[in-house]
Design a protein around this motif. Sequence first.
Motif, short mmCIF file in Angstrom:
data_model
loop_
_atom_site.label_atom_id
_atom_site.label_comp_id
_atom_site.label_asym_id
_atom_site.label_seq_id
_atom_site.Cartn_x
_atom_site.Cartn_y
_atom_site.Cartn_z
N THR A 453 0.81 -1.23 0.00
CA THR A 453 0.00 0.00 0.00
C THR A 453 0.84 1.27 0.00
N GLN A 455 1.43 2.76 2.67
CA GLN A 455 0.72 3.50 3.71
C GLN A 455 0.94 2.80 5.04
N ARG A 459 -3.89 2.83 9.64
CA ARG A 459 -4.36 4.19 9.37
C ARG A 459 -5.51 4.12 8.37
N PRO A 460 -6.30 5.19 8.26
CA PRO A 460 -7.39 5.19 7.27
C PRO A 460 -6.85 4.96 5.86
N LYS A 461 -7.68 4.35 5.03
CA LYS A 461 -7.27 4.09 3.66
C LYS A 461 -6.99 5.37 2.89
N THR A 462 -7.50 6.48 3.39
CA THR A 462 -7.29 7.77 2.74
C THR A 462 -5.95 8.40 3.12
N HIS A 463 -5.19 7.75 4.00
CA HIS A 463 -3.88 8.28 4.38
C HIS A 463 -3.03 8.47 3.12
N PRO A 464 -2.25 9.54 3.03
CA PRO A 464 -1.44 9.77 1.83
C PRO A 464 -0.56 8.57 1.51
N TYR A 519 -5.83 -4.18 3.20
CA TYR A 519 -5.68 -3.41 4.43
C TYR A 519 -5.93 -4.25 5.68
#
Length: 544
Positions: A453, A455, A459-464, A519
């Motif tokens: 990922t 990432q 952390r949220p999937k929207t994390h940069p 995730y």
Amino acid sequence: MPSPDLIIINGNIVTMDPLTPKAEALAATGGRVIALGTTAKIKALAGSGTRVIDAGGRLVLPGFQDTHIHLQDSGQGYGQNAALDEARTIDELVEIMRAFAASHDRPWVDGVGWYTGIFTDHNLTREVLDRAVPDRPSFILASDGHNACMNSLACEYVGLVKGLADPPNGHFVLDENGVPTGMLHEDAIKWADARMPQPTDADFAFGVKYAASLANRHGITGVLDARVADRHVRVYDGLEKAGELTVRICATALVEPSDTTEEALARIRAFRAAHQSDMFTVHSAKFFLDGVMENRTGAMIEPYSDELGGNASLMFEYDQILELFTAFDAARFQIHIHVIGDNACRAALDGLEAARKANGKWPSLHQIAHVQCIDPADIPRFHELGAMINIQPLWARHEPSVTDVALPMVGEKRGKWMYAFRSLIDAGAPYALSSDWGVSTLNPFEIMETAITRQPPGRPKTHPVFLPEQRMTREECVKGYTIHAAEAAWRSADTGSLTPGKYADIIVLDRDIFECDVYDIGETEVMLTLLGGQEVHRDPGFGG
């Protein structure tokens, strides 16, 4: 065929052997796999004394191998000292150390694992540690092993005073009046450590057992300890002879810049000659060519791009690298190299190229570890030289040590080639995945999720996403911990796949990491770990 000692049935067995990639069941005897097939076929082999494990349809894989880990040192550190991994503020760090000091009356109060992305020369000093531990010497080592801090009593104990010259490849951080702040960089840590009371061999043996148990719980059956010296070898040898190791240990012995080529070869040849068993072997020479970005000791081709500028030198002379690599390659040692900056990476490749020109090509799979920064011109050289990149994917994410420290230092252009795993693999570089524990978690599932990922796990999937073009695939990650790791450790004849004749080093997982939500990979639990067919970990919830 004699009745097997062990059979595993009703499994989703992914063997990592391309000739027989999947099976429902396997049989083992004498610690080695002897047959694969359907559940019905393998059950028919069982005798009265055969142990039967029902995998319940779960994913079964070869045991994972972590080929860059500091098992003994980190085991002792985390097993006996304060763990500072979770501290994110000075007050949190002080409270953890204060609570740990209150829990015992040892002469020293030590801690490990503080995060260099947050705690730096600017906010971590002897005065901070004096708040936590005012009455005893205190020493805390950063997670990266390249930075440390001491309180005032510790500074007094070791003789760290104003006017003291830096040791070679080390630095004492000073305040505006030239007084040491207690912060140590690189070989200044060795200087201080040599003047401090030392843990005993029994302490380090405890650390190995602590670490091996943690590794087994995460499905790890083999490791490569990436930095050993006399004490490490002595402790591992004692545990191996006592039959107390639960992971297979390969080791890479440290070469210092102060060594002559003859001295280093003689020392490590003696290690290799004395330690060549299935459970403990020494086969590599370890070189630190630079330090880390966090304390500005990563060696770059061009100066740093931030306001402070400057650069760091290689820790070995360039001609010394060529000479040492050529000599160790000729003696048929594997070479294992720490590189962070792109100049360190280039020097490592130059050294391996000089060795190949002098000694010819052989299947060494020399290891270049970390490779935080690389000049794109050097990417094809890994494949050309057969050099294996030993990577720690957990670091390839948007975190302060990357975004707040390293990226400003290297600048936008060079930052695009930070942890360039996809580019290296696509260019044909051999590779293995590892943790560098205790620098970061040894949990391979969190590490694989990050590789896929880019990432941070949890952390949220929207994390940069950090350089999404450098992501790896699930299959590449599993190979990086199994067949590729076995190759990296020079253990591929006996481990890395569930092939008849190889060791029954086997793990059973609670989910299918090839099919679950990517995730969720980091949350994977290991239900069972077998080493040579013997149970070294069982989750309480596994009824097989």
